[in-house]
Design an enzyme around this catalytic site. Structure first.
Site, PDB file in Angstrom:
ATOM      1  N   LYS A  37       0.847  -1.209   0.000  1.00  0.00           N
ATOM      2  CA  LYS A  37       0.000   0.000   0.000  1.00  0.00           C
ATOM      3  C   LYS A  37       0.877   1.252   0.000  1.00  0.00           C
ATOM      4  O   LYS A  37       1.707   1.454   0.881  1.00  0.00           O
ATOM      5  CB  LYS A  37      -0.900   0.016   1.234  1.00  0.00           C
ATOM      6  CG  LYS A  37      -1.831   1.233   1.279  1.00  0.00           C
ATOM      7  CD  LYS A  37      -2.861   1.110   2.390  1.00  0.00           C
ATOM      8  CE  LYS A  37      -2.372   1.616   3.717  1.00  0.00           C
ATOM      9  NZ  LYS A  37      -2.294   3.085   3.801  1.00  0.00           N
ATOM     10  N   ASP A  64      -3.412   4.285  -2.094  1.00  0.00           N
ATOM     11  CA  ASP A  64      -4.395   4.708  -1.087  1.00  0.00           C
ATOM     12  C   ASP A  64      -4.367   6.233  -0.951  1.00  0.00           C
ATOM     13  O   ASP A  64      -3.786   6.775  -0.018  1.00  0.00           O
ATOM     14  CB  ASP A  64      -4.009   4.019   0.239  1.00  0.00           C
ATOM     15  CG  ASP A  64      -4.925   4.379   1.390  1.00  0.00           C
ATOM     16  OD1 ASP A  64      -6.081   4.753   1.147  1.00  0.00           O
ATOM     17  OD2 ASP A  64      -4.467   4.270   2.548  1.00  0.00           O
ATOM     18  N   LYS A  66      -7.341   8.165  -1.383  1.00  0.00           N
ATOM     19  CA  LYS A  66      -8.661   8.587  -0.870  1.00  0.00           C
ATOM     20  C   LYS A  66      -9.141   9.919  -1.457  1.00  0.00           C
ATOM     21  O   LYS A  66      -9.335  10.900  -0.746  1.00  0.00           O
ATOM     22  CB  LYS A  66      -8.625   8.706   0.660  1.00  0.00           C
ATOM     23  CG  LYS A  66      -8.227   7.438   1.393  1.00  0.00           C
ATOM     24  CD  LYS A  66      -8.403   7.605   2.902  1.00  0.00           C
ATOM     25  CE  LYS A  66      -8.001   6.378   3.691  1.00  0.00           C
ATOM     26  NZ  LYS A  66      -6.550   6.173   3.806  1.00  0.00           N
ATOM     27  N   ASP A  69     -13.308  15.143  -4.242  1.00  0.00           N
ATOM     28  CA  ASP A  69     -13.261  16.435  -4.938  1.00  0.00           C
ATOM     29  C   ASP A  69     -14.466  16.485  -5.878  1.00  0.00           C
ATOM     30  O   ASP A  69     -15.337  15.614  -5.798  1.00  0.00           O
ATOM     31  CB  ASP A  69     -11.924  16.531  -5.709  1.00  0.00           C
ATOM     32  CG  ASP A  69     -11.429  17.966  -5.848  1.00  0.00           C
ATOM     33  OD1 ASP A  69     -12.235  18.835  -6.234  1.00  0.00           O
ATOM     34  OD2 ASP A  69     -10.236  18.212  -5.592  1.00  0.00           O
ATOM     35  N   THR A 126     -11.973   4.998  10.277  1.00  0.00           N
ATOM     36  CA  THR A 126     -12.058   4.317  11.587  1.00  0.00           C
ATOM     37  C   THR A 126     -11.662   5.250  12.728  1.00  0.00           C
ATOM     38  O   THR A 126     -11.924   4.954  13.885  1.00  0.00           O
ATOM     39  CB  THR A 126     -11.173   3.059  11.619  1.00  0.00           C
ATOM     40  OG1 THR A 126      -9.893   3.396  11.097  1.00  0.00           O
ATOM     41  CG2 THR A 126     -11.770   1.941  10.793  1.00  0.00           C
ATOM     42  N   ARG A 217       2.561  -1.975  11.014  1.00  0.00           N
ATOM     43  CA  ARG A 217       3.519  -2.128  12.115  1.00  0.00           C
ATOM     44  C   ARG A 217       3.732  -3.540  12.642  1.00  0.00           C
ATOM     45  O   ARG A 217       4.867  -3.858  13.021  1.00  0.00           O
ATOM     46  CB  ARG A 217       3.153  -1.158  13.244  1.00  0.00           C
ATOM     47  CG  ARG A 217       3.497   0.286  12.870  1.00  0.00           C
ATOM     48  CD  ARG A 217       2.805   1.280  13.742  1.00  0.00           C
ATOM     49  NE  ARG A 217       1.362   1.283  13.499  1.00  0.00           N
ATOM     50  CZ  ARG A 217       0.500   2.062  14.134  1.00  0.00           C
ATOM     51  NH1 ARG A 217       0.936   2.892  15.070  1.00  0.00           N
ATOM     52  NH2 ARG A 217      -0.781   2.023  13.845  1.00  0.00           N
TER      53      ARG A 217
END
Ligand code: C5P
Length: 241
Positions: A37, A64, A66, A69, A126, A217
């Site tokens: 990603k 990614d 996002k 507009d 989230t 991570r």
């Protein structure tokens, strides 16, 4: 599910600042994860070179960024992403039905179904809570909004959504078995939660119906990242039994 199938479900979040780091991670995790990603930080610093660096190592890319507009601008941006040869790209469903439909039409016009990237919609981040929504004038629960936006995305012709693992069940119910669900906020049993709050293990997320898991991570910070990725794939296989 085979180990190979489980590995393909892992999208490694390349949360790194530069091109050298990409080379290192793409080489290390080649064959151990399904996709890489590239997010806003990396793309803002390195641009399309970040995507090309992953592709040079034979890796697949989830871009990614996002987008949110006016319809014409988002459609052009998604088309530009598709031309980079990425496998997944995304926009914010809150941009509305016309924005999503225009983007879908632009990509479908130039690419056939096998060549084009899967187009995903972010429903509600989230990190948002009921309070976040209220502050911007939305008096609905996060869950109601997630379901509403996932349905809107599906009606607009989007291929799927990015969602919290806790929302997978609801989305599957409303959007059916073929709608892609990509979920971050996943923590294998051996890893710490970091700043992720509403988490699930990889096995739970896949059993709940996630198609792909975005994981950063737990792999990046592991003493042996390859071993960590392999443990995650093994957990997915075990959970699917
Ligand atoms: O390190 P960790 O596994 O938490 O990384 C998760 C990745 O997924 C990060 O790149 C993060 O920005 C991204 N993400 C997230 N929650 C979202 C959307 C994206 O954690 N709602």
């Amino acid at each position: 599910m085979t180990l190979e199938e489980a590995r393909k479900k892992i999208i490694y979040a390349l949360d790194v600042p530069g091109l050298d780091d990409i080379d290192r991670w793409a080489e290390t995790l080649s064959g151990k994860v399904g996709m890489f990603k590239v997010g806003k930080e990396l793309f803002t610093s390195c641009g399309p070179a970040a995507v090309k660096a992953v592709q040079r190592h034979g890796g697949q890319v989830f871009l990614d960024l996002k987008y949110h507009d006016i319809p014409n601008t988002v459609a052009s941006a998604m088309l530009a992403a598709a031309r980079l040869g990425v496998q997944i790209t995304n926009l914010h469903a809150l941009g509305g039905a016309e924005m999503m439909e225009t983007a879908v039409a632009a990509v479908h016009k130039e690419f056939n179904d096998t060549e084009r990237p899967r187009l995903l919609a972010v429903t509600i981040l989230t990190s948002s809570t009921a309070m976040t929504l209220r502050q911007v004038g939305i008096d609905h629960s996060v869950q109601d909004m997630v379901v509403r936006l996932a349905s809107l995305a599906k009606e607009a012709g989007m291929d799927g959504v990015v969602a919290s693992p806790l929302e997978i069940g609801l989305i599957r119910e409303v959007c059916g078995p073929d709608f892609l669900i990509v979920t971050p906020g996943v923590r294998p049993s051996f890893a710490s939660a970091d700043d992720q709050k509403r988490i699930m293990t990889p096995a739970e997320a896949v059993t709940s119906g996630a198609d792909y898991l975005v994981i950063g991570r737990p792999i990046a910070k592991a003493p042996d990242p390859v071993e960590a990725a392999e443990c995650i794939a093994a957990e997915i296989v075990e959970g699917a039994r």
